[in-house]
Write an enzyme that holds these catalytic residues in place. Structure first.
Site, PDB file in Angstrom:
ATOM      1  CE  LYS A  55      -3.472  -2.693  -0.240  1.00 60.50           C
ATOM      2  NZ  LYS A  55      -4.530  -3.171   0.614  1.00 60.50           N
TER       3      LYS A  55
HETATM    4  C1  LIG Z   1      -5.528  -4.425   0.828  1.00 61.94           C
HETATM    5  C2  LIG Z   1      -7.015  -4.211   0.870  1.00 61.94           C
HETATM    6  C3  LIG Z   1      -7.794  -4.550   1.975  1.00 61.94           C
HETATM    7  C4  LIG Z   1      -7.244  -5.327   3.131  1.00 61.94           C
HETATM    8  O1  LIG Z   1      -6.183  -4.722   3.734  1.00 61.94           O
HETATM    9  P1  LIG Z   1      -5.326  -5.550   4.816  1.00 61.94           P
HETATM   10  O2  LIG Z   1      -4.616  -4.482   5.565  1.00 61.94           O
HETATM   11  O3  LIG Z   1      -4.410  -6.431   4.042  1.00 61.94           O
HETATM   12  O4  LIG Z   1      -6.282  -6.306   5.647  1.00 61.94           O
HETATM   13  C5  LIG Z   1      -9.121  -4.211   1.976  1.00 61.94           C
HETATM   14  N1  LIG Z   1      -9.696  -3.599   0.937  1.00 61.94           N
HETATM   15  C6  LIG Z   1      -8.999  -3.274  -0.178  1.00 61.94           C
HETATM   16  C7  LIG Z   1      -9.676  -2.570  -1.292  1.00 61.94           C
HETATM   17  C8  LIG Z   1      -7.632  -3.590  -0.245  1.00 61.94           C
HETATM   18  O5  LIG Z   1      -6.941  -3.303  -1.343  1.00 61.94           O
END
Ligand SMILES: *Cc1c(COP(=O)(O)O)cnc(C)c1O
Length: 384
Positions: free
Chosen positions: A184
């Site tokens: 991210k």
């Molecule tokens: C990455 C992601 C999540 C989950 O995030 P985590 O921190 O890995 O639990 C949820 N929604 C979207 C759209 C994502 O890209």
């Protein structure tokens, strides 16, 4: 061809993050403590938000937000079919029923017109996802929520820097959920955070994130005297560690610089791929800020002469890591069996899911890496 495989979504980690982690390790306090508190304060300040609760993933953030919104069995939550499975799994784990509304093919975000047709007497919330970092059309979504008394829970996993009409993503409803997963825009390894508008929600989220123990439990090992805790409900183990917040603190220092770097890479891709038979991302909407989390191109075999999956394989063969964000949720057997979802009922999400390829877009990329990606895309299409 390049020598080393270009890992998709690999984060940029510099000496200051390494030093902060080491200093946290040496401090003797690696669990939830002062660094998490500072990270919450800094993130809330960055987003102009009142309350921030750090947790160990965005999935946990979504789960707790849905619970704190009072959603449970019999309640429906409307979300997009073009998202990571965690968005709907969180609804399911809270006991609610996910209902899908198709996306707008241009923005790839949930279409408010489609949301409107899905509202029933059981609808309790709308869960928009700012896909790829592009702001959802929040004015009509908020109007629908107001009109029908619905909670808005934003999935901001792609949207740390996103803004819409002068306001920051994650602050439009009662809950904004963020991810600091390794790929991210800001990373803590694993990690997440909830922005809550109401203080009572923030307090409940803190309790739910740590076993359902009363708030003193967060400080029970501190130096201000032993504190008993009382369990007030059956909570979860979703707290963030200081070790994780160490990374997050030093990443937050660079959030704007890294955003500018991804914006430049985005512009370079736009320019260098414009003449190819691919559909490139739509221009950024007026009066919004895109977070530039994902750069996706559509590979339509009738135009490119190569299938999406063959394109993925060919790119990997040229040592460029690529991603798919996402195969639409109704393509997955679990949801088909449990909810009777079928891809053709959400045709825009289906088509995007079957054609999309995400190219590397990370502040870690050098100009040479970006050139390698462009050369690989052009080479793959020239061969087909
Ligand atoms: C990455 C992601 C999540 C989950 O995030 P985590 O921190 O890995 O639990 C949820 N929604 C979207 C759209 C994502 O890209």
């Amino acid at each position: 061809m390049r020598e080393k495989f270009l890992v998709f979504g690999s984060p940029r980690i510099t000496e200051d993050e390494i030093e902060e982690v080491v200093s946290c390790l040496r401090s003797g306090w690696i669990g939830t403590g002062p660094r998490v508190a500072e990270f919450e304060r800094r993130f809330a300040a960055y987003k102009d938000a009142e309350h921030a609760v750090a947790v160990n993933s965005c999935t946990a953030a979504l789960h707790l937000s849905i619970l704190a919104a009072g959603i449970g069995p019999g309640d429906e939550v409307i979300t997009t079919p073009l998202t990571f499975c965690a968005s709907v799994n969180a609804i399911i784990h809270a006991g609610g029923t996910p209902v899908l509304a198709d996306v707008d093919p241009r923005s790839m975000n949930i279409d408010p017109k489609s949301v409107k047709t899905k509202i029933t007497s059981r609808t309790k919330a709308i869960l928009p996802v700012h896909f790829a970092g592009r702001a959802c059309d929040m004015d009509p979504l908020c109007a629908l929520a107001d009109e029908h008394g619905l909670t808005i829970i934003e999935d901001c996993a792609h949207a740390i820097e996103t803004e819409y009409h002068g306001r920051k993503a994650g602050c439009f409803g009662d809950f904004g959920c963020f991810s600091f997963y390794v790929t991210k825009n800001v990373i803590t390894g694993e990690g997440g955070l909830i922005l809550a508008r109401k203080p009572e929600h923030a307090a409940r989220l803190k309790v739910l994130a740590l076993h359902g123990m009363s708030s003193d439990a967060w400080n029970r090992f501190g130096d201000s005297g032993y504190k008993h805790y009382l369990v007030t409900e059956a909570g979860f183990k979703y707290n963030m560690m200081d070790l994780q917040a160490s990374l997050g603190l030093r990443q937050l220092d660079k959030v704007e610089a890294y955003w500018r770097r991804r914006e430049a890479i985005w512009a370079r891709y736009m320019d260098a791929l414009a003449d190819l038979p691919l559909t490139l991302p739509a221009p950024v909407e007026a009066d919004t800020r895109h977070a530039y989390h994902l750069y996706s191109v559509m590979v339509d075999e009738t135009r490119t002469g190569i299938s999406r999956d063959a394109f993925l394989t060919a790119m990997t063969g040229r040592k460029i890591g690529v991603g798919v964000h996402y195969l639409s949720l109704p393509e997955h057997p679990y949801y088909q069996e449990r909810f009777g979802w079928s891809p053709q009922d959400y045709p825009h999400a289906r088509d995007i899911g079957r054609q999309t390829v995400s190219l590397p877009l990370s502040a870690k990329l050098t100009d040479e890496d970006v050139d390698d990606v462009i050369t690989a895309v052009r080479g793959v299409l020239a061969k087909s």
